[in-house]
Structure formats: C-alpha cells, structure tokens
Design a protein around this motif. Structure first.
Motif, PDB file in Angstrom:
ATOM      1  N   HIS A 115      -7.540 -36.678   3.149  1.00 12.82           N
ATOM      2  CA  HIS A 115      -8.277 -36.845   4.160  1.00 12.82           C
ATOM      3  C   HIS A 115      -7.600 -38.076   5.118  1.00 12.82           C
ATOM      4  CE1 HIS A 115     -11.265 -34.157   3.398  1.00 12.82           C
ATOM      5  NE2 HIS A 115     -11.830 -34.665   2.235  1.00 12.82           N
ATOM      6  N   PRO A 116      -7.874 -38.071   6.391  1.00 15.09           N
ATOM      7  CA  PRO A 116      -7.213 -38.985   7.034  1.00 15.09           C
ATOM      8  C   PRO A 116      -7.735 -40.620   6.638  1.00 15.09           C
ATOM      9  CG  PRO A 116      -8.690 -37.965   8.427  1.00 15.09           C
ATOM     10  CD  PRO A 116      -8.524 -36.920   7.131  1.00 15.09           C
ATOM     11  N   ASP A 117      -6.970 -41.455   6.757  1.00 15.07           N
ATOM     12  CA  ASP A 117      -7.597 -42.880   6.469  1.00 15.07           C
ATOM     13  C   ASP A 117      -8.343 -43.476   7.435  1.00 15.07           C
ATOM     14  OD1 ASP A 117      -5.836 -44.008   8.340  1.00 15.07           O
ATOM     15  OD2 ASP A 117      -4.725 -44.932   6.993  1.00 15.07           O
ATOM     16  N   GLY A 118      -9.046 -44.602   7.150  1.00 16.95           N
ATOM     17  CA  GLY A 118     -10.118 -45.245   8.102  1.00 16.95           C
ATOM     18  C   GLY A 118      -9.650 -45.121   9.420  1.00 16.95           C
ATOM     19  N   LEU A 119      -8.270 -45.663   9.724  1.00 16.46           N
ATOM     20  CA  LEU A 119      -8.017 -46.030  11.123  1.00 16.46           C
ATOM     21  C   LEU A 119      -7.677 -44.523  11.623  1.00 16.46           C
ATOM     22  CD1 LEU A 119      -6.643 -47.645  13.478  1.00 16.46           C
ATOM     23  CD2 LEU A 119      -4.427 -47.498  12.250  1.00 16.46           C
ATOM     24  N   HIS A 121      -9.103 -41.845  11.160  1.00  6.48           N
ATOM     25  CA  HIS A 121     -10.491 -41.214  11.330  1.00  6.48           C
ATOM     26  C   HIS A 121     -11.295 -41.755  12.716  1.00  6.48           C
ATOM     27  CE1 HIS A 121     -14.383 -39.436  10.750  1.00  6.48           C
ATOM     28  NE2 HIS A 121     -14.801 -40.553  10.542  1.00  6.48           N
ATOM     29  N   ALA A 130      -4.221 -37.932  -4.894  1.00  7.10           N
ATOM     30  CA  ALA A 130      -4.999 -38.825  -3.944  1.00  7.10           C
ATOM     31  C   ALA A 130      -5.676 -37.901  -2.913  1.00  7.10           C
ATOM     32  CB  ALA A 130      -3.840 -39.851  -3.310  1.00  7.10           C
ATOM     33  N   SER A 131      -6.741 -38.373  -2.223  1.00  2.28           N
ATOM     34  CA  SER A 131      -7.279 -37.755  -1.231  1.00  2.28           C
ATOM     35  C   SER A 131      -6.334 -37.570  -0.041  1.00  2.28           C
ATOM     36  CB  SER A 131      -8.574 -38.624  -0.863  1.00  2.28           C
ATOM     37  OG  SER A 131      -8.784 -37.991   0.532  1.00  2.28           O
ATOM     38  N   HIS A 136     -14.139 -49.376   7.373  1.00  5.47           N
ATOM     39  CA  HIS A 136     -13.625 -50.308   6.571  1.00  5.47           C
ATOM     40  C   HIS A 136     -14.317 -51.307   5.629  1.00  5.47           C
ATOM     41  CE1 HIS A 136     -10.099 -49.155   9.173  1.00  5.47           C
ATOM     42  NE2 HIS A 136      -9.492 -49.038   7.980  1.00  5.47           N
ATOM     43  N   ILE A 179      -2.619 -44.212  -3.093  1.00  6.72           N
ATOM     44  CA  ILE A 179      -3.672 -43.513  -3.968  1.00  6.72           C
ATOM     45  C   ILE A 179      -4.977 -43.830  -2.947  1.00  6.72           C
ATOM     46  CG2 ILE A 179      -5.242 -43.563  -5.825  1.00  6.72           C
ATOM     47  CD1 ILE A 179      -2.211 -42.834  -6.467  1.00  6.72           C
ATOM     48  N   ASN A 180      -4.958 -42.707  -2.050  1.00 10.35           N
ATOM     49  CA  ASN A 180      -6.019 -42.535  -1.028  1.00 10.35           C
ATOM     50  C   ASN A 180      -7.402 -42.015  -1.799  1.00 10.35           C
ATOM     51  OD1 ASN A 180      -3.779 -42.699   0.869  1.00 10.35           O
ATOM     52  ND2 ASN A 180      -5.605 -42.519   2.349  1.00 10.35           N
ATOM     53  N   VAL A 212       1.820 -44.344 -11.393  1.00  8.63           N
ATOM     54  CA  VAL A 212       0.775 -44.265 -10.110  1.00  8.63           C
ATOM     55  C   VAL A 212       1.274 -43.538  -8.801  1.00  8.63           C
ATOM     56  CG1 VAL A 212      -0.624 -45.400  -8.507  1.00  8.63           C
ATOM     57  CG2 VAL A 212      -0.796 -46.179 -10.761  1.00  8.63           C
ATOM     58  N   ALA A 213       2.720 -43.969  -8.584  1.00  9.33           N
ATOM     59  CA  ALA A 213       3.375 -43.459  -7.261  1.00  9.33           C
ATOM     60  C   ALA A 213       3.822 -41.907  -7.612  1.00  9.33           C
ATOM     61  CB  ALA A 213       4.478 -44.434  -6.964  1.00  9.33           C
ATOM     62  N   GLY A 267       6.668 -35.169  -3.630  1.00  8.40           N
ATOM     63  CA  GLY A 267       5.893 -36.591  -3.362  1.00  8.40           C
ATOM     64  C   GLY A 267       6.034 -37.304  -4.581  1.00  8.40           C
ATOM     65  N   SER A 284     -10.624 -41.203   4.096  1.00 11.48           N
ATOM     66  CA  SER A 284     -10.196 -41.840   3.046  1.00 11.48           C
ATOM     67  C   SER A 284      -9.672 -43.356   3.152  1.00 11.48           C
ATOM     68  CB  SER A 284      -8.938 -41.052   2.375  1.00 11.48           C
ATOM     69  OG  SER A 284      -7.979 -41.195   2.878  1.00 11.48           O
ATOM     70  N   ILE A 293     -14.224 -48.967   2.870  1.00 15.21           N
ATOM     71  CA  ILE A 293     -13.070 -48.916   2.258  1.00 15.21           C
ATOM     72  C   ILE A 293     -12.827 -50.549   1.555  1.00 15.21           C
ATOM     73  CG2 ILE A 293     -10.411 -49.027   2.697  1.00 15.21           C
ATOM     74  CD1 ILE A 293     -11.183 -47.117   4.878  1.00 15.21           C
ATOM     75  N   GLY A 312       0.369 -40.167 -10.047  1.00 15.89           N
ATOM     76  CA  GLY A 312      -0.950 -40.193  -9.683  1.00 15.89           C
ATOM     77  C   GLY A 312      -1.121 -39.687  -8.076  1.00 15.89           C
ATOM     78  N   SER A 313      -0.233 -40.024  -7.689  1.00 12.74           N
ATOM     79  CA  SER A 313      -0.236 -40.038  -5.814  1.00 12.74           C
ATOM     80  C   SER A 313      -0.679 -38.379  -5.634  1.00 12.74           C
ATOM     81  CB  SER A 313       0.897 -40.494  -5.155  1.00 12.74           C
ATOM     82  OG  SER A 313       2.121 -39.577  -5.649  1.00 12.74           O
ATOM     83  N   TYR A 370       6.393 -39.265   2.756  1.00 13.06           N
ATOM     84  CA  TYR A 370       6.304 -39.299   1.375  1.00 13.06           C
ATOM     85  C   TYR A 370       6.584 -37.806   0.622  1.00 13.06           C
ATOM     86  CZ  TYR A 370       3.870 -43.709   2.222  1.00 13.06           C
ATOM     87  OH  TYR A 370       3.671 -45.096   2.437  1.00 13.06           O
TER      88      TYR A 370
END
Lengths: 229, 104
Positions: free
Chosen positions: B28-32, B34, B25-26, A183, A56-57, B17-18, B70, A65, A186, B21-22, B58
C-alpha cells in the motif's frame, strides 16, 4: 515519508539542502566524540539495519502503510549525531541506487528524517529517561516514546514546508491534519519496532547502546568496590 | 556475546529482513503518498530520475521474478549502506592509543 522530486519548488529544495548540508557538516564533527573502535562498526551496522527496516512497510489501515524511519532508533543506539549520519547515508543510498526519494529532494528528506527524526527522537528519549526509573529497563520504553513523537513531528515539518514551498495549491490545514493524523498511527509502529530492537540489543550487549551508558555502566564500578571491600 | 559475533548476527538479520522479509511487506502507499493522493498533490511528483542504478524501485534489472529481484535489491542496499556508512564511521572514529591487548 520519502519526498519525490517535484513536491517542492526550487527555493525550498535549495533551502532544505542548505539546512541538511549544515546539519550533516556539524554532525560529521560532533560524531567523532561518539565513535571509537568499538562503536564505529556498530554505527555501520545500525545504518544497514535501518535500510533493511525501511523496506518493511506495515499496514496502518485504509489502504495505507508505514515503515520504520529509524531516526530515534539510530540516535539511541549510537548517539544523536552519529544517528543522524546513519539515516543520511540510508537516504543517500535510497536516492542514488533505489530511486526512492528524489535527488533534488535529498536535502528535504535528510532534514525531515535524519535531522528532525534523530534529534526530536533523541530529545524526547532523554526527557523520558529523566522521568522514568533509573534502570536499564527504562531505555527501550524511553526510546519507543522518542520514536512515537519523532514521526508525527517530521510529518508536521513536512506540512509546514509544504505551506511555504509546495508546488501544488492545497490548503495547509488539510495537509497538516492528514500528515500528522496518519503519522501518529505510523509512529505507534515506529515506537514498537524501536523499543523491541533497543531491548534486543540491550539484552545481549548493553555496553553497545549509547543511550544506556550511564545506566548500564553503573554496575561495573559497584562490582569493583564490592570486590575490594 | 562477543562484539564480532554480535555484529555478524545483526548483519545477518538485516540481510534477511531486506532480502527475504521485504517481499511480504505491505505494498500500500505509505503515509505521505496516501496524504498526497487524498489531498490532491500526488500529481506534482516527478518521475524519479534514472541514475543508471540496476536496483531502481527496489527491483533488479534483468531479473523478472519479483521475489528474487526485490531480494537482490534489498541485499545490495544493505551492503551498500554498510560499506558507505561503515567506511565513513571508520574514518571519523577516534583512534585509541595503540595498546597490545586490543586486537579486535
């Protein structure tokens, strides 16, 4: 924060692989003290739950995200050694079956998310619990604080590793500032999810929360004394 | 709540959730990712190696519908994690002395 293949050079990947293997080996031994007939199935569930949570991002702005890392959550629910193993299993499944996180980066990912995540998260949780009022209600708050700190710490460790063994030539300060900055945001999401989940488990089964042990258990002997008095 | 009911309820939440819900989910690229993009080291990533898993990325091989594929990958991941993690912790646990009252 799953590191793909290629970000780190071979010596760094081997070094983090050794750190991860040593950490997991120690955890395999120490986790025995945390696991019994009641908590072992709980630990399996925690691993499965963290896998789901990591899918769940949530948006954190500017087209970026984040998702739950789960180290602090797992450590508070089932103990730090077992918690580190939970996250390691999640990372293994993701690398082997989901192509999420490189196979050669598995050691790096275990080091960052399982070891740093669980132990920094648990350390801050314990510190916070020592300061907060001695009651069960403090446990989710302390867990949230542990989660909040664990994410930017793992991000900072990534940046330091990148300075040593990153394959691309990018200024360390730039990577460090960007990693920790994003982070931190996050980490707020991590803190909220961690506090809510710990709170939900405490509401229905406080005895299954490793981090609530001294606090949730004090009630039973008191009751026994009251009865005998 | 009894331990068994609690564990089943928790597993149901994880599967929902998996598995469901997934999809929401957003993306967008995650923090790393990005940061890698922003500071210019995303190109140093190699393509993921093919482990032969039908759930790479996934998704589910052979299932075109993104929601279904997914969701199946999510459910498979939760169950794989449960089996591997649960098996490991079962082996590691301290066995309590056999007592007649403990049937759980």
């Amino acid at each position: 924060m799953h590191v793909p293949d290629g970000f780190f050079d071979a010596p760094t990947s081997v070094a983090t692989g050794v750190v991860a293997a040593a950490g997991v080996a120690v955890a395999l031994r120490k986790a025995r003290a945390e696991l019994d007939d009641r908590t072992a199935p709980m630990a399996g569930l925690v691993a499965a739950f963290v896998f789901a949570g990591q899918m769940i991002n949530f948006p954190v702005g500017a087209g970026t995200s984040g998702h739950l890392l789960g180290g602090a959550l797992a450590a508070v629910l089932v103990g730090p050694w077992t918690g580190a193993l939970c996250i390691s299993v999640v990372l293994l499944v993701q690398a082997l079956f989901m192509a999420d996180g490189g196979l050669t980066a598995l050691g790096t990912n275990i080091t960052l998310m399982a070891l740093v995540g669980a132990f920094v998260g648990y350390g801050v949780f314990r510190l916070a619990l020592a300061v907060l009022p001695k009651r069960v209600g403090s446990v989710p708050v302390a867990a949230g604080l542990g989660a909040l700190v664990s994410v930017p710490t793992a991000a900072a460790v990534f940046a330091l590793l990148f300075a040593v063994g990153g394959t691309a030539d990018v200024a360390t300060g730039k990577v460090l500032a960007a990693m920790v900055g994003w982070h931190l945001v996050i980490g707020i999401g991590e803190a909220v999810v961690t506090a809510l989940v710990v709170s939900a488990v405490i509401t229905s089964r406080p005895d299954l929360v490793h981090g609530a042990r001294g606090l949730a258990a004090t009630r039973r002997p008191l009751l026994a004394e009251e009865v005998s008095a | 709540m009894r331990t068994r009911s609690f564990l089943l309820a928790g597993l149901l939440v994880a599967l929902l959730v998996a598995g469901v819900g997934s999809y929401y989910a957003s993306s967008h690229p995650d923090g790393l990712e990005h940061v890698a993009q922003q500071t210019g080291f995303l190109d140093s990533a190699d393509d993921p190696k093919d482990t032969g898993s039908p759930f790479a990325g996934y998704e589910t091989k052979g299932v075109d519908d993104a929601r279904l594929g997914g969701g199946l990958a999510g459910v498979a991941g939760v169950l794989l994690t449960l089996v591997i993690g649960g098996g490991l912790f079962r082996v590691l646990r301290r066995r309590e002395a056999p007592s007649s009252t403990d049937a759980a």
